[in-house]
Design a protein around this motif. Structure first.
Motif, short mmCIF file in Angstrom:
data_model
loop_
_atom_site.label_atom_id
_atom_site.label_comp_id
_atom_site.label_asym_id
_atom_site.label_seq_id
_atom_site.Cartn_x
_atom_site.Cartn_y
_atom_site.Cartn_z
N LEU A 66 1.16 -1.73 0.43
CA LEU A 66 0.18 -0.18 -0.23
C LEU A 66 0.96 1.19 0.52
O LEU A 66 0.29 2.27 -0.42
CB LEU A 66 -0.64 0.12 1.25
CG LEU A 66 -2.12 -1.44 1.34
CD1 LEU A 66 -3.08 -0.76 2.88
CD2 LEU A 66 -2.38 -1.23 -0.13
N ALA A 67 2.28 1.04 0.29
CA ALA A 67 3.43 2.29 0.58
C ALA A 67 3.71 3.15 -0.68
O ALA A 67 3.59 4.59 -0.82
CB ALA A 67 4.36 2.05 1.01
N GLY A 68 2.45 2.91 -2.24
CA GLY A 68 2.86 3.46 -3.36
C GLY A 68 1.56 3.93 -3.66
O GLY A 68 1.88 5.16 -4.55
N GLN A 69 0.07 3.67 -2.56
CA GLN A 69 -0.50 4.08 -3.56
C GLN A 69 -0.25 5.55 -2.42
O GLN A 69 -0.38 5.53 -1.73
CB GLN A 69 -1.86 3.95 -2.66
CG GLN A 69 -1.59 2.79 -3.48
CD GLN A 69 -2.33 2.44 -5.09
OE1 GLN A 69 -2.73 3.66 -5.62
NE2 GLN A 69 -1.08 1.47 -5.46
N GLN A 74 -1.29 6.75 1.89
CA GLN A 74 0.04 7.88 2.58
C GLN A 74 -0.51 8.51 3.12
O GLN A 74 -0.39 8.85 4.07
CB GLN A 74 1.10 8.11 1.36
CG GLN A 74 2.07 6.79 1.11
CD GLN A 74 2.65 7.70 -0.13
OE1 GLN A 74 2.90 8.27 -0.81
NE2 GLN A 74 4.16 6.15 -0.43
N ARG A 75 -1.31 9.35 2.26
CA ARG A 75 -2.03 10.58 2.91
C ARG A 75 -2.89 10.55 4.25
O ARG A 75 -2.70 11.05 5.23
CB ARG A 75 -3.24 10.99 2.32
CG ARG A 75 -2.11 12.92 0.98
CD ARG A 75 -3.42 13.38 0.44
NE ARG A 75 -4.03 12.80 -0.10
CZ ARG A 75 -4.26 12.07 -1.11
NH1 ARG A 75 -2.86 12.77 -1.86
NH2 ARG A 75 -5.29 11.58 -2.27
N LEU A 76 -3.86 9.03 4.09
CA LEU A 76 -4.26 8.47 4.81
C LEU A 76 -3.23 8.29 6.34
O LEU A 76 -4.01 8.54 7.12
CB LEU A 76 -5.28 7.65 5.02
CG LEU A 76 -6.72 7.84 3.95
CD1 LEU A 76 -7.30 6.41 3.63
CD2 LEU A 76 -7.67 9.15 4.80
N HIS A 77 -2.79 8.01 6.01
CA HIS A 77 -1.22 7.37 7.25
C HIS A 77 -0.74 7.95 7.72
O HIS A 77 0.31 8.46 8.84
CB HIS A 77 -1.04 6.19 6.24
CG HIS A 77 0.27 5.14 7.65
ND1 HIS A 77 1.29 5.49 7.91
CD2 HIS A 77 -0.29 4.58 7.94
CE1 HIS A 77 1.54 4.21 8.55
NE2 HIS A 77 0.82 3.49 8.47
N GLN A 78 -0.63 9.45 7.93
CA GLN A 78 -0.09 10.69 7.91
C GLN A 78 0.20 10.99 9.36
O GLN A 78 -1.73 10.84 9.43
CB GLN A 78 -0.14 11.51 7.37
CG GLN A 78 1.00 11.93 5.65
CD GLN A 78 0.52 13.17 4.78
OE1 GLN A 78 -0.20 14.29 4.93
NE2 GLN A 78 1.36 13.06 3.64
N PRO A 79 0.48 10.98 10.18
CA PRO A 79 -0.05 10.76 11.57
C PRO A 79 -0.11 12.51 11.93
O PRO A 79 -1.98 12.26 13.05
CB PRO A 79 1.60 10.96 12.82
CG PRO A 79 2.45 9.69 12.00
CD PRO A 79 2.23 10.64 10.26
#
Length: 168
Positions: free
Chosen positions: A127-130, A134-139
């Motif tokens: 999923l890291a390339g999506q 990445q936006r959703l995963h940003q702390p």
């Protein structure tokens, strides 16, 4: 009948689009509330909704817009969320507004908790390339609250006169 098809499909389709758009891009296009407002106007006029009821729905929009704009100014929600909430209030009026806001708040709380938990876990390589993941995963990332607003709207919509008019 075409009007019944519009009652059945327009609102849910636009809500689903708004949720998907917010999930993938963290934006809700200005076209979404415009389409919702135009759809409401067309259905209200063709359904014979009394002018006093249309004005009551417009007052619900004004109230939600003022409150949600205050939330936007404080950075609690995005501008697209504020406009989506107001356009949804147009469809629900005061009769279903409280139910909508309660459902949207509950879904929003659940979504926020889910995202906080998601952000604590390492992002799988697949999923890291999506970019949207990445936006959703940003702390320190935002919450795509349009998802909760749409889910709340879809939870309430079946109970409204819009669908009851076609026997659903």
């Amino acid at each position: 009948m075409i009007i019944d098809s519009v009652r059945l499909m327009l609102f849910p389709t636009i809500m689903a689009f708004a949720a998907a758009s917010d999930l993938l891009t963290m934006t809700i296009s200005n076209r979404v509330p415009i389409i919702l407002a135009a759809g409401f106007a067309a259905l209200a006029l063709t359904s014979g909704m009394p002018a006093a009821e249309i004005l009551s729905h417009a007052r619900a929009v004004a109230l939600v817009l003022v409150v949600s704009f205050g939330f936007f100014v404080r950075g609690w929600i995005g501008g697209g969320d504020a406009k989506l909430a107001a356009a949804t209030a147009l469809w629900f009026g005061f009769g279903y507004l409280l139910s909508y806001l309660v459902f949207a708040s509950l879904f929003g709380g659940a979504l926020t908790l889910l995202l906080l938990r998601f952000r604590l876990a390492p992002l799988p390589g697949l999923l890291a390339g999506q970019s949207w993941i990445q936006r959703l995963h940003q702390p320190d990332g935002h919450v795509p609250y349009g998802i909760a607003l749409a889910a709340g709207a879809l939870a309430v919509y079946p109970d409204t006169p819009w669908l009851k008019a076609i026997g659903i």
